[in-house]
Design an enzyme around this catalytic site. Structure first.
Site, PDB file in Angstrom:
ATOM      1  N   SER A 166     -53.633 -24.053  31.452  1.00 58.32           N
ATOM      2  CA  SER A 166     -53.197 -24.534  32.868  1.00 58.32           C
ATOM      3  C   SER A 166     -51.941 -24.253  33.512  1.00 58.32           C
ATOM      4  O   SER A 166     -51.812 -24.606  34.669  1.00 58.32           O
ATOM      5  CB  SER A 166     -53.533 -25.946  32.743  1.00 58.32           C
ATOM      6  OG  SER A 166     -54.892 -26.291  32.228  1.00 58.32           O
ATOM      7  N   GLU A 213       0.903  -1.113   0.148  1.00 55.85           N
ATOM      8  CA  GLU A 213       0.026  -0.225  -0.052  1.00 55.85           C
ATOM      9  C   GLU A 213       0.918   1.063   0.066  1.00 55.85           C
ATOM     10  O   GLU A 213       0.414   2.424  -0.278  1.00 55.85           O
ATOM     11  CB  GLU A 213      -0.762  -0.010   1.108  1.00 55.85           C
ATOM     12  CG  GLU A 213      -2.180  -0.925   1.077  1.00 55.85           C
ATOM     13  CD  GLU A 213      -2.972  -0.532  -0.085  1.00 55.85           C
ATOM     14  OE1 GLU A 213      -3.507   0.502  -0.280  1.00 55.85           O
ATOM     15  OE2 GLU A 213      -3.331  -1.699  -0.729  1.00 55.85           O
TER      16      GLU A 213
END
Length: 786
Positions: free
Chosen positions: A476, A196
């Site tokens: 229930s 780079e």
């Protein structure tokens, strides 16, 4: 005269033209001078402004750091129930590499029933866990030994580092794992600079030679093949500017690069670049910096990578999408090899090492490790609990480290149980695939720690979270609260006969409520524990009306229901809408022997420097006295032995003795099951999102999911401590004291003052053959002379 006059006029005209031109030139020069001065002032202002921006952002808080969310760590110790393959799954999830012999951290080997692991160190909220070379021996499904592989000495407890299960991100969804320059391997820095910016340590922010070289290469190629930007310019572009392409932005980039180099060292700039550079995309999450990219592509920290991996990461800077190694592996390999060649040319690698590196596979994991949605339903719960204590900006910018209660082993078992069981039910019943939905919550029975949350059959889909937001009638599942309200009043015992006959209840508006049993039958006088075990609606409704609706509603609130509960008779049979998480809170209190602890998904929160921010200690409150809490647990264990939950009870075995309750709502719309063992509580719901009938009872739907997950977890037996004032007696089917060998006799616990005073003809009175202990005789005399 007549001839000279025109000449004079002509000369004057020429003189005027020269004068006009001269005046225009002066005016133009003045204008240009003014414009230059204005330009210089503007440029100076821009430089001053850019300088202020750079110093403010670069010296201050450079990044908005997302909060990192971790699961609970796996603890290893001799005697722990853990199958070898479960340890292997944990190590794979953590990115450990299997080797013939582990040589570096993050490696392990397997030989027969023994693992050797070179663990990574990790800093927890309570201290540092050092890196160790350990040897873990197994005997079946249990850790038989835990030793230091170097010395052979025994070890007490070793914690593996926790899995990172997600993050809470800023609005722009950037993610990164910060690294210091001295933590970054030199090979990666060399690779990055080689490809780079080879002149990085020589230029002052911009490189005229690099710009000229890139321009010439682009002209020759007829397109953009090289960029002339230095690493400093790239950092400026990513850190301070937008992605706009214009000469103005390019000029500003150059100015800011020069200013950045003026104020800061090369090392500071390089460290910032290593943490800022964009290296990939994970859905909406942007992958920034090499620290996170290492985890994202290889599921390992930077220091565990090799030259080939460093070359691949450095090569991605040029184009993370174009060279994406998961989508374009051949393209990525060629780019990696090109970086390796440049490293060899620059002297960063020997020719031999470069050749070896190029022979290596890419080594990228097939799928990226989880980002923000590894376990979306659980992360949802974490975020809701965090927002009670922290501002949103703290969660998304301060780099908090959040240690949660999630157990990956339990979460995996829960996800698999729900998905596979729903698929099986649809197949067996000829249903269309995908019509059933469900949710599951798993927690500890003490401490209120949530171990797993599954919000739907597609557990990794961050959609509607049914575990937290599907508020449905619980059927229930409400009944243990009704029976507990009766037992807490010290007027009822487990043996008290309850009338299971039809009843009518008229409301103040004249409406009549006529409940029915599921089998449309009535069963006469039944002992209280049998009425609960078989989930008789008529007996439950009668009992609730006798105890009083206000007392039942109060009991539900004491158990942990926060929402308003209308005191209607239908509430006694489950006309109460709760989410699975709310149901878990209720049953958590039951499982903890009447002590209510708010459910929690968070253990500790640390700031970016490792300092504790908020502790989540246990907040325990006694909601129910020990004796009635013990009795309702015994009744729920009977549900699993002989009642509606006997199928799941048989799967786990009599030695586990779980407690639980089925739940079914009208027209079989909702199938519920809640139950607990000695160490785990789980609540499952199965139904349809459109609220039409699923055709499933609690036993045929949710209980099957519950049984699957509990079998996978291999729970501990449920053995509640018998509280003071509880004694056991043998009673017959009518609830009378009897002998142990009388027909239908059962041994039940009784609270003080509720032991029956009637005796069975089979035995139980003086002269009978009741085989009682000395304690039993004392209680008998106490009841006789009350």
């Amino acid at each position: 005269m007549s001839r000279r006059t025109p000449a004079k006029k002509k000369g004057r005209r020429k003189s005027r033209r020269r004068s006009n031109r001269s005046g225009f030139g002066h005016r133009l020069a003045g204008l240009l001078l003014k414009l230059s001065l204005v330009g210089l002032v503007a440029l100076g202002g821009l430089v001053v402004y850019d300088d202020a921006v750079i110093r403010a952002q670069f010296e201050g808080k450079r990044w908005s750091l997302p909060a990192q969310v971790y699961a609970r760590p796996m603890e290893l110790y001799a005697g722990r129930y853990l199958r070898p393959e479960e340890l292997g799954r944990e190590l794979e999830a953590l990115g450990y590499r299997k080797r013939a012999r582990p040589e570096g951290v993050g490696e392990y080997s397997v030989a027969a029933d023994r693992y050797e692991v070179l663990t990574r160190g990790f800093t927890f909220w309570d201290g540092r866990e050092p890196s160790r070379r350990i040897r873990v021996g197994f005997d079946g499904g249990t850790v038989s030994s835990l030793r230091d592989a170097g010395t052979g000495g025994g070890l007490g407890v070793v914690r593996l580092e926790p899995q990172r299960i997600g993050g809470i991100y800023p609005a722009h969804a950037e993610d990164r794992v910060l690294v210091r320059l001295d933590e970054v391997p030199p090979e990666l820095v060399q690779a990055l600079i080689a490809v780079e910016d080879r002149a990085f340590y020589d230029h002052f922010g911009i490189s005229p030679r690099g710009i000229a070289r890139a321009l010439w290469a682009n002209i020759r190629a007829g397109g953009v093949v090289q960029g002339g930007s230095t690493l400093t310019q790239q950092l400026v572009k990513n850190f301070f500017l937008t992605s706009e392409r214009s000469l103005w932005r390019k000029g500003q980039e150059a100015i800011m690069a020069l200013l950045l180099e003026w104020h800061y060292t090369k090392e500071e700039i390089l460290e910032a670049y290593l943490n800022e550079v964009y290296l990939g995309q994970d859905g909406t999450r942007s992958i920034h910096g090499f620290g996170l990219a290492s985890q994202f592509y290889f599921a390992r920290p930077l220091e565990e990578l090799g030259s080939a991996e460093y070359a691949l990461l450095a090569g991605l800077v040029r184009g993370p999408s174009y060279y994406n190694p998961r989508k374009h592996p051949e393209r990525a390999r060629l780019r990696r090899d090109s970086v390796i060649d440049q490293l060899v040319a620059e002297g960063g690698l020997s020719a031999e090492a470069g050749a070896q590196a190029k022979k290596r596979p890419l080594g990228v994991t097939p799928r990226p490790p989880g980002g923000s949605s590894t376990y979306p339903a659980f992360i949802d719960l974490v975020q809701r609990q965090l927002r009670r204590d922290y501002r949103d900006e703290d969660l998304t910018t301060e780099g908090l480290r959040i240690f949660t209660t999630l157990d990956p082993r339990a979460q995996h078992a829960a996800e698999q149980a729900l998905a596979e069981r729903l698929k099986g039910i649809e197949r067996q019943r000829g249903m269309e695939s995908g019509v059933l939905q469900g949710s599951l919550v798993v927690s500890t029975t003490e401490g209120g720690e949530v171990l797993a949350v599954v919000g739907g059959r597609e557990a990794r889909f961050a959609g509607f979270n049914r575990a937290l937001d599907a508020v449905r009638p619980i059927g229930s599942l409400v009944k243990p609260a009704v029976y507990l309200a009766a037992l807490a009043g010290n007027r009822y015992s487990l043996a008290t006969p309850i009338d299971d006959q039809p009843l009518e209840v008229k409301s103040s508006g004249g409406q009549v409520w006529r409940p029915q049993n599921y089998d449309k039958q009535s069963h006469g006088q039944v002992p209280l524990y049998q009425a609960l075990a078989h989930s008789y609606n008529l007996a439950t409704a009668r009992l609730g009306m006798q105890v009083g609706l206000p007392q039942v509603v109060e009991m539900l609130h004491r158990l942990g229901v926060d929402r308003n509960i209308p005191a209607y008779p239908s509430v006694l049979l489950g006309a109460l809408e709760l989410s699975p998480l709310e149901v878990t809170q209720v049953y958590e209190t039951l499982a903890a022997g009447g002590f209510r602890t708010p459910l929690r998904a968070i253990r500790e929160v640390l700031d970016a420097d490792g300092q504790p921010l908020g502790r989540y200690p246990l907040a325990v409150e006694q909601a129910v006295q020990p004796a009635p809490a013990f009795l309702i647990t015994a009744a729920m264990q009977e549900v699993m032995r002989s009642g509606t939950g006997r199928g799941a009870g048989a799967r786990l075995g009599a030695s586990i003795a779980p407690a639980g309750k089925t739940g079914t709502t009208d027209e079989l719309r909702d199938s519920w099951f809640a139950g607990f063992t000695g160490d785990y509580l789980a609540v499952a719901w199965v139904g349809r999102d459109d609220n039409t009938s699923a055709g499933l009872t609690g036993a045929t739907g949710a209980m099957q999911v519950w049984g699957d997950v509990m079998e996978s977890l291999h729970p501990q037996p449920l053995r509640p401590v018998v509280p003071a004032g509880i004694s056991y007696r043998w009673v017959d089917e009518q609830g009378r004291l009897s002998g142990s060998d009388c027909p239908g006799a059962v041994e039940l616990p009784f609270a003080e003052g509720t032991v029956p005073v009637e005796y069975s003809p089979c035995g139980g009175g003086p002269g009978g053959d009741l085989r009682e202990s000395v304690d039993g005789m004392v209680d008998w005399f106490r009841e006789l002379f009350r």
